[in-house]
Design a protein around this motif. Sequence first.
Motif, PDB file in Angstrom:
ATOM      1  N   UNK A 196     -10.554  13.803 -33.237  1.00 60.66           N
ATOM      2  CA  UNK A 196      -9.831  12.533 -33.331  1.00 60.66           C
ATOM      3  C   UNK A 196      -8.645  12.447 -32.366  1.00 60.66           C
ATOM      4  N   UNK A 197      -8.287  13.535 -31.728  1.00 65.22           N
ATOM      5  CA  UNK A 197      -7.166  13.558 -30.782  1.00 65.22           C
ATOM      6  C   UNK A 197      -7.610  13.427 -29.328  1.00 65.22           C
ATOM      7  N   UNK A 198      -8.903  13.348 -29.089  1.00 69.60           N
ATOM      8  CA  UNK A 198      -9.419  13.287 -27.720  1.00 69.60           C
ATOM      9  C   UNK A 198      -9.192  11.905 -27.139  1.00 69.60           C
ATOM     10  N   UNK A 234     -11.974  15.592 -23.495  1.00 72.53           N
ATOM     11  CA  UNK A 234     -13.336  15.658 -24.024  1.00 72.53           C
ATOM     12  C   UNK A 234     -14.112  16.828 -23.434  1.00 72.53           C
ATOM     13  N   UNK A 235     -13.978  17.039 -22.119  1.00 71.94           N
ATOM     14  CA  UNK A 235     -14.669  18.168 -21.497  1.00 71.94           C
ATOM     15  C   UNK A 235     -14.148  19.500 -22.023  1.00 71.94           C
ATOM     16  N   UNK A 236     -12.838  19.619 -22.170  1.00 70.55           N
ATOM     17  CA  UNK A 236     -12.282  20.857 -22.712  1.00 70.55           C
ATOM     18  C   UNK A 236     -12.757  21.085 -24.140  1.00 70.55           C
ATOM     19  N   UNK A 237     -12.814  20.022 -24.921  1.00 73.32           N
ATOM     20  CA  UNK A 237     -13.295  20.119 -26.295  1.00 73.32           C
ATOM     21  C   UNK A 237     -14.739  20.625 -26.327  1.00 73.32           C
ATOM     22  N   UNK A 272     -16.428  22.279 -23.942  1.00 72.81           N
ATOM     23  CA  UNK A 272     -16.519  23.655 -23.464  1.00 72.81           C
ATOM     24  C   UNK A 272     -16.007  24.657 -24.493  1.00 72.81           C
ATOM     25  N   UNK A 273     -15.002  24.260 -25.221  1.00 73.84           N
ATOM     26  CA  UNK A 273     -14.421  25.136 -26.238  1.00 73.84           C
ATOM     27  C   UNK A 273     -15.301  25.236 -27.492  1.00 73.84           C
ATOM     28  N   UNK A 274     -16.011  24.161 -27.817  1.00 76.08           N
ATOM     29  CA  UNK A 274     -16.726  24.093 -29.099  1.00 76.08           C
ATOM     30  C   UNK A 274     -18.238  23.999 -29.025  1.00 76.08           C
ATOM     31  N   UNK A 275     -18.826  23.995 -27.855  1.00 79.56           N
ATOM     32  CA  UNK A 275     -20.261  23.727 -27.733  1.00 79.56           C
ATOM     33  C   UNK A 275     -21.116  24.645 -28.595  1.00 79.56           C
ATOM     34  N   UNK A 276     -20.780  25.898 -28.645  1.00 76.54           N
ATOM     35  CA  UNK A 276     -21.609  26.825 -29.423  1.00 76.54           C
ATOM     36  C   UNK A 276     -21.531  26.563 -30.929  1.00 76.54           C
ATOM     37  N   UNK A 277     -20.514  25.850 -31.368  1.00 76.35           N
ATOM     38  CA  UNK A 277     -20.342  25.560 -32.796  1.00 76.35           C
ATOM     39  C   UNK A 277     -20.800  24.162 -33.192  1.00 76.35           C
ATOM     40  N   UNK A 278     -21.044  23.303 -32.217  1.00 78.36           N
ATOM     41  CA  UNK A 278     -21.410  21.918 -32.519  1.00 78.36           C
ATOM     42  C   UNK A 278     -22.882  21.832 -32.895  1.00 78.36           C
ATOM     43  N   UNK A 332     -23.762  15.858 -31.890  1.00 78.22           N
ATOM     44  CA  UNK A 332     -22.806  15.320 -30.930  1.00 78.22           C
ATOM     45  C   UNK A 332     -21.743  14.517 -31.670  1.00 78.22           C
ATOM     46  N   UNK A 333     -20.462  14.877 -31.473  1.00 75.20           N
ATOM     47  CA  UNK A 333     -19.383  14.142 -32.136  1.00 75.20           C
ATOM     48  C   UNK A 333     -19.302  12.692 -31.650  1.00 75.20           C
ATOM     49  N   UNK A 334     -18.803  11.830 -32.488  1.00 78.18           N
ATOM     50  CA  UNK A 334     -18.682  10.408 -32.161  1.00 78.18           C
ATOM     51  C   UNK A 334     -17.806  10.183 -30.931  1.00 78.18           C
ATOM     52  N   UNK A 335     -16.820  11.024 -30.719  1.00 73.50           N
ATOM     53  CA  UNK A 335     -15.915  10.869 -29.579  1.00 73.50           C
ATOM     54  C   UNK A 335     -16.595  11.186 -28.250  1.00 73.50           C
ATOM     55  N   UNK A 336     -17.778  11.758 -28.292  1.00 71.52           N
ATOM     56  CA  UNK A 336     -18.465  12.171 -27.067  1.00 71.52           C
ATOM     57  C   UNK A 336     -19.738  11.356 -26.844  1.00 71.52           C
ATOM     58  N   UNK A 337     -19.610  10.049 -26.836  1.00 71.60           N
ATOM     59  CA  UNK A 337     -20.772   9.181 -26.702  1.00 71.60           C
ATOM     60  C   UNK A 337     -21.040   8.719 -25.275  1.00 71.60           C
ATOM     61  N   UNK A 338     -20.217   9.152 -24.321  1.00 74.13           N
ATOM     62  CA  UNK A 338     -20.460   8.777 -22.933  1.00 74.13           C
ATOM     63  C   UNK A 338     -21.788   9.367 -22.462  1.00 74.13           C
TER      64      UNK A 338
END
Length: 68
Positions: free
Chosen positions: A9-11, A17-20, A22-28, A31-37
């Motif tokens: 919610x802070x992106x 978004x890219x840092x998020x 890269x930091x979280x891909x293995x745990x996702x 796809x989060x709502x904030x990453x709809x591009x």
Amino acid sequence: MPKFTKKEEELVTMYDKWLFVLHNLSRLMNRPAALQERVFTRLFEQAEIARYTPEERLDYEDKLEGLS
């Protein structure tokens, strides 16, 4: 990337978004709502393929060859 601590919610920026991702891909799991591009759609598709077993990858590649 231990210093990147923003939550979804802070992106705000694409950089965030890219840092998020890269930091979280293995745990996702989804796809989060904030990453709809569109660029993230492609990224998540490729990440899904990367998780295939060798047998699933061969099946996937066979299907791709059948499309061309």
